[in-house]
Design an enzyme around this catalytic site. Structure first.
Site, PDB file in Angstrom:
ATOM      1  N   CYS A 134      -8.566  -2.512  -3.780  1.00 25.71           N
ATOM      2  CA  CYS A 134      -7.178  -2.033  -3.868  1.00 25.71           C
ATOM      3  C   CYS A 134      -6.209  -3.216  -3.824  1.00 25.71           C
ATOM      4  CB  CYS A 134      -6.861  -1.080  -2.718  1.00 25.71           C
ATOM      5  SG  CYS A 134      -7.388   0.615  -2.983  1.00 25.71           S
TER       6      CYS A 134
ATOM      7  N   ARG B  89     -13.676  -0.910  -1.003  1.00 29.78           N
ATOM      8  CA  ARG B  89     -12.575  -0.145  -1.614  1.00 29.78           C
ATOM      9  C   ARG B  89     -11.224  -0.770  -1.285  1.00 29.78           C
ATOM     10  NH1 ARG B  89     -10.276   0.993  -4.999  1.00 29.78           N
ATOM     11  NH2 ARG B  89      -9.298   2.933  -5.658  1.00 29.78           N
TER      12      ARG B  89
ATOM     13  N   CYS C  37       0.844  -1.206   0.000  1.00 25.81           N
ATOM     14  CA  CYS C  37       0.000   0.000   0.000  1.00 25.81           C
ATOM     15  C   CYS C  37       0.877   1.253   0.000  1.00 25.81           C
ATOM     16  CB  CYS C  37      -0.906   0.011   1.224  1.00 25.81           C
ATOM     17  SG  CYS C  37      -1.983  -1.402   1.419  1.00 25.81           S
TER      18      CYS C  37
ATOM     19  N   HIS D 270       0.825   5.013  -1.598  1.00 27.82           N
ATOM     20  CA  HIS D 270       0.209   5.926  -0.631  1.00 27.82           C
ATOM     21  C   HIS D 270       1.097   6.264   0.561  1.00 27.82           C
ATOM     22  CE1 HIS D 270      -3.670   5.801  -2.674  1.00 27.82           C
ATOM     23  NE2 HIS D 270      -3.571   4.480  -2.732  1.00 27.82           N
TER      24      HIS D 270
END
Length: 271
Positions: A232, A228, A180, A184
Site C-alpha cells: 500500500c 499488504r 492512508c 481509508h
C-alpha cells in the site's frame, strides 16, 4: 427570472437522474463483486499453504535442529488458538511490541538457531518460489478463525505504538502528498471497482483485518498483513518501509485496535 428558475429546476432534475443512475450502477457493481468473491471462496488455494505451514511448525530445522512448537505468541509456549487475533502485543522477553511475523522470526532465530537475515531473505513468495514465512503465518492465522480480534492496546508500549500507528495513518507524505486516510478515512470511497473501507471505524477496520492473511487471485499467492501494508505504501509512493519495521507494526496496532470485536475469517481470498 422565471426562465432562470425553470432552468434551475431542470438542472436539478438532471443531476438527480444521474445520481439515481449512478447509485443503481454502484449497487449492481457491489452485487456482482459479492458474487465474484463468493465464487472464489469455494476452494481457497491458501488451504494448501496452511497445510505446509503446519508441517513447517512441527519440523525440526535450523542449526539447533528444533521445531517451532515452543514458540510463544503471547498465550504460552505452543498455544496458537486465538493468538493471531490478539496480535500485535507487548512481549516482556524482547521488551517490544511484536506482530505475528516479527514474533515468528524471533522464534526461528532463538529456538531454531537461524540467522535473521537468512530467514527473512524470502519473506514473501515470488513466481515459482513459496515463502516459509507466508506458510507459517497462514497456519498460525487459521488458528484464530472464528475468534474475535482482541487488541485493546492497554500496555504503555502498546499505547505508544497505537499513537505512532495513528500518526502514520494520517501523515501525508511522498511526492503526491498522500496519506492512508485519504483512501481509508471516510465512508463510501472506491478506486476503480474496489471499495475502500473506512479503517477508522470498527466495521471498516474489521472488514479489512479479519481476513488476513489472504490468497490474492491477481497475484496467485498468499499475502500477509505486512506485505499488504508495505505494498500500500509503495503504491502511494511513500518511502518503502523495511520488513518488520516498527512503523508497519504500529500501523497494525492502530488497525487491530479499531477492529477489536470483529470475528476472524482467515485465510481470506481477495481479488
Amino acid at each position: 427570472m422565471i426562465q432562470r428558475f425553470i432552468r434551475t429546476l431542470v438542472g436539478a432534475a438532471v443531476v438527480a437522474a444521474f445520481a439515481g443512475s449512478a447509485a443503481a450502477q454502484d449497487s449492481k457493481v457491489a452485487d456482482e463483486l459479492a458474487k465474484y468473491r463468493e465464487a472464489l471462496a469455494d476452494g481457497n488455494p491458501a488451504d494448501l499453504l496452511e497445510v505446509k505451514g503446519a508441517a513447517l511448525w512441527a519440523e525440526k530445522r535450523g542449526p539447533k535442529n528444533a521445531s517451532l512448537e515452543q514458540c510463544d505468541f503471547g498465550l504460552g509456549p505452543g498455544k496458537l488458538d486465538g493468538a493471531y487475533a490478539q496480535l500485535p502485543r507487548y512481549f516482556k522477553d524482547t521488551g517490544k511490541v511484536m506482530d505475528v511475523e516479527s514474533r515468528l522470526v524471533h522464534c526461528m532465530v532463538t529456538l531454531q538457531g537461524f540467522k535473521q537475515e537468512d530467514v527473512t531473505k524470502q519473506w514473501f513468495s515470488k513466481p515459482g518460489t513459496e515463502s516459509d514465512i507466508e506458510a507459517l503465518v497462514t497456519f498460525i492465522g487459521a488458528k484464530s478463525n472464528g475468534m474475535p480480534i482482541n487488541v485493546p492496546a492497554t500496555h504503555p508500549e502498546e499505547k505508544k505504538m497505537y499513537q505512532i500507528g495513528e500518526y502514520v495513518f494520517y501523515r501525508r507524505s511522498g511526492p503526491q502528498d498522500f496519506s492512508c486516510a485519504i483512501c481509508h478515512g471516510q465512508d463510501g470511497k472506491r478506486i476503480r471497482l474496489q471499495e475502500l473501507g473506512n479503517l477508522t471505524t470498527k466495521e471498516g477496520a474489521g472488514t479489512a483485518m479479519k481476513t488476513w492473511p489472504s490468497y490474492r487471485v491477481s497475484q496467485g499467492a498468499v499475502w500477509t498483513m505486512e506485505r499488504r501494508l508495505i505494498d500500500c505504501m509503495r503504491q502511494a509512493r511513500f518511502p518503502e518501509p523495511k520488513y518488520l519495521s516498527d512503523s508497519i507494526i504500529a500501523l497494525q496496532v492502530y488497525l487491530q485496535k479499531n477492529a477489536t470485536g470483529t470475528v476472524m475469517e482467515t485465510p481470506g481470498i481477495k481479488r
